[in-house]
Motif scaffolding. Structure first.
Motif, PDB file in Angstrom:
ATOM      1  N   ALA A   4     -14.764  -8.973 -31.550  1.00  0.00           N
ATOM      2  CA  ALA A   4     -15.148  -7.651 -31.183  1.00  0.00           C
ATOM      3  C   ALA A   4     -15.868  -7.175 -32.426  1.00  0.00           C
ATOM      4  CB  ALA A   4     -13.862  -6.686 -30.790  1.00  0.00           C
ATOM      5  N   THR A   5     -15.865  -7.521 -33.730  1.00  0.00           N
ATOM      6  CA  THR A   5     -16.304  -7.205 -34.999  1.00  0.00           C
ATOM      7  C   THR A   5     -17.645  -7.861 -35.077  1.00  0.00           C
ATOM      8  OG1 THR A   5     -14.950  -8.477 -36.285  1.00  0.00           O
ATOM      9  CG2 THR A   5     -14.513  -6.169 -35.804  1.00  0.00           C
ATOM     10  N   ARG A  16     -24.026  -0.992 -32.478  1.00  0.00           N
ATOM     11  CA  ARG A  16     -22.541  -0.932 -32.459  1.00  0.00           C
ATOM     12  C   ARG A  16     -21.989   0.106 -33.361  1.00  0.00           C
ATOM     13  NH1 ARG A  16     -19.348  -6.249 -30.717  1.00  0.00           N
ATOM     14  NH2 ARG A  16     -20.851  -7.133 -29.216  1.00  0.00           N
ATOM     15  N   ALA A  19     -22.865   3.764 -32.307  1.00  0.00           N
ATOM     16  CA  ALA A  19     -21.896   3.981 -31.183  1.00  0.00           C
ATOM     17  C   ALA A  19     -20.685   4.329 -31.706  1.00  0.00           C
ATOM     18  CB  ALA A  19     -22.390   3.053 -30.095  1.00  0.00           C
ATOM     19  N   ALA A  21     -18.639   1.970 -32.552  1.00  0.00           N
ATOM     20  CA  ALA A  21     -17.620   0.711 -31.923  1.00  0.00           C
ATOM     21  C   ALA A  21     -16.974   0.064 -33.115  1.00  0.00           C
ATOM     22  CB  ALA A  21     -18.666  -0.096 -31.123  1.00  0.00           C
ATOM     23  N   LEU A  22     -17.273   0.152 -34.293  1.00  0.00           N
ATOM     24  CA  LEU A  22     -16.614  -0.651 -35.385  1.00  0.00           C
ATOM     25  C   LEU A  22     -15.802   0.234 -36.378  1.00  0.00           C
ATOM     26  CD1 LEU A  22     -19.531  -3.256 -36.198  1.00  0.00           C
ATOM     27  CD2 LEU A  22     -17.654  -3.466 -34.632  1.00  0.00           C
ATOM     28  N   ASP A  25     -17.514   7.536 -36.586  1.00  0.00           N
ATOM     29  CA  ASP A  25     -18.768   8.034 -36.211  1.00  0.00           C
ATOM     30  C   ASP A  25     -19.534   7.973 -37.384  1.00  0.00           C
ATOM     31  OD1 ASP A  25     -21.190   9.233 -35.569  1.00  0.00           O
ATOM     32  OD2 ASP A  25     -20.390  10.713 -34.512  1.00  0.00           O
TER      33      ASP A  25
END
Length: 278
Positions: A4-5, A16, A19, A21-22, A25
């Motif tokens: 996932a990372t 990513r 967005a 995702a990691l 914001d």
């Protein structure tokens, strides 16, 4: 399989981050300090020297960096970065600013720890040449090649060339400036053109900032070649690309070995590391 990372390309990684995702914001994360480091060096016993210039950005406890050609970075770049949020800097017109901002963000959210796949290697105190050679050995040890294989070295570092010779490996030195190595060997200036005649690639993270990284990553992926990165630039960026063209990374965040004679640390990543590609 990519975790996932991890990302499948540099642009995918940036998307990513944008967005969230990691981590948080990036629009909510600001750069508190921006600075450049300029250095000139000629190690004892060496006939030639070189210069370094690096843009570094501090976000919270993390520092992200991107090397540039000496004199290429306008003074306004540092002012642009101070107080700016990471999301805005990821859109900056200067690629080194974008890379340093991404590196700072990832150093903050995915630091160099065993949980993230890092194997920490102490770097002993010593002279500039001693530390350069120790770093070079740590980098070259990530290559899994038989004697006689040929390595494309992008970003000519004489200690790396010495370390390759000590392993019985041949090399093609490459740098955008061309020229010659310490030993009078010609330095090619087109990495992708030379990659086809090499068995593996040993590449500086500086390629992130000058736009030459992605073609080399795609070449390594398409041809099943090892791509080992030595990364002062993008030390937190490149481990996120393990398993999709990048086979191993020797990450060296700021402060770099050439800044201090005291002990330091390197972080090595490969596909066998916990938290890495599996």
């Amino acid at each position: 399989m990519i975790t996932a990372t991890h990302a499948v390309s540099y642009d995918d990684l940036v998307d990513r981050v944008r967005a969230g995702a990691l981590g948080p914001d990036p629009a909510t994360q600001r750069i508190a300090v921006a600075f450049t480091t300029r250095q000139a060096v000629r190690h004892d016993g060496r006939g030639t020297g070189y210069r370094n210039e690096v843009l570094s950005l501090r976000m919270a406890e993390a520092v992200g960096s991107c090397a540039v050609e000496p004199g290429a970075l306008p003074d306004s770049a540092v002012e642009d970065c101070v107080g700016a949020d990471v999301a805005r800097l990821l859109e900056h017109p200067l690629p080194p600013v974008r890379v340093a901002a991404l590196d700072a963000y990832l150093m903050h959210v995915l630091p160099h720890t065993p949980a993230q796949g890092a194997r920490t290697l102490p770097l002993a105190a010593g002279s500039s040449l001693e530390k350069s050679r120790a770093r070079a050995k740590a980098v070259v040890d990530l290559l899994d090649l038989p004697p006689g294989a040929t390595v494309l070295v992008v970003g000519v570092v004489n200690s790396l060339l010495e370390a390759l010779r000590s392993r019985g490996l041949r090399y093609v030195p490459c740098d955008l400036k061309g020229g010659e190595t310490e030993w009078g060997e010609p330095v090619v200036d087109d990495a992708l053109a030379a990659a086809g005649r090499c068995d593996a690639l040993l590449v500086s993270g500086m390629t992130l900032g000058n736009g030459t990284f992605e073609p080399l990553r795609r070449h390594a992926l398409a041809h099943g070649k090892q791509l080992v990165m030595f990364a002062q630039t993008g030390s937190a960026v490149l481990p996120r690309l393990l398993g999709h063209g990048v086979s191993a990374v020797c990450a060296e965040p700021y402060p770099f070995f050439w800044l201090d004679g005291g002990p330091g640390v390197l972080h090595r990543y490969d596909g066998s590391c916990p938290g890495g590609v599996r």
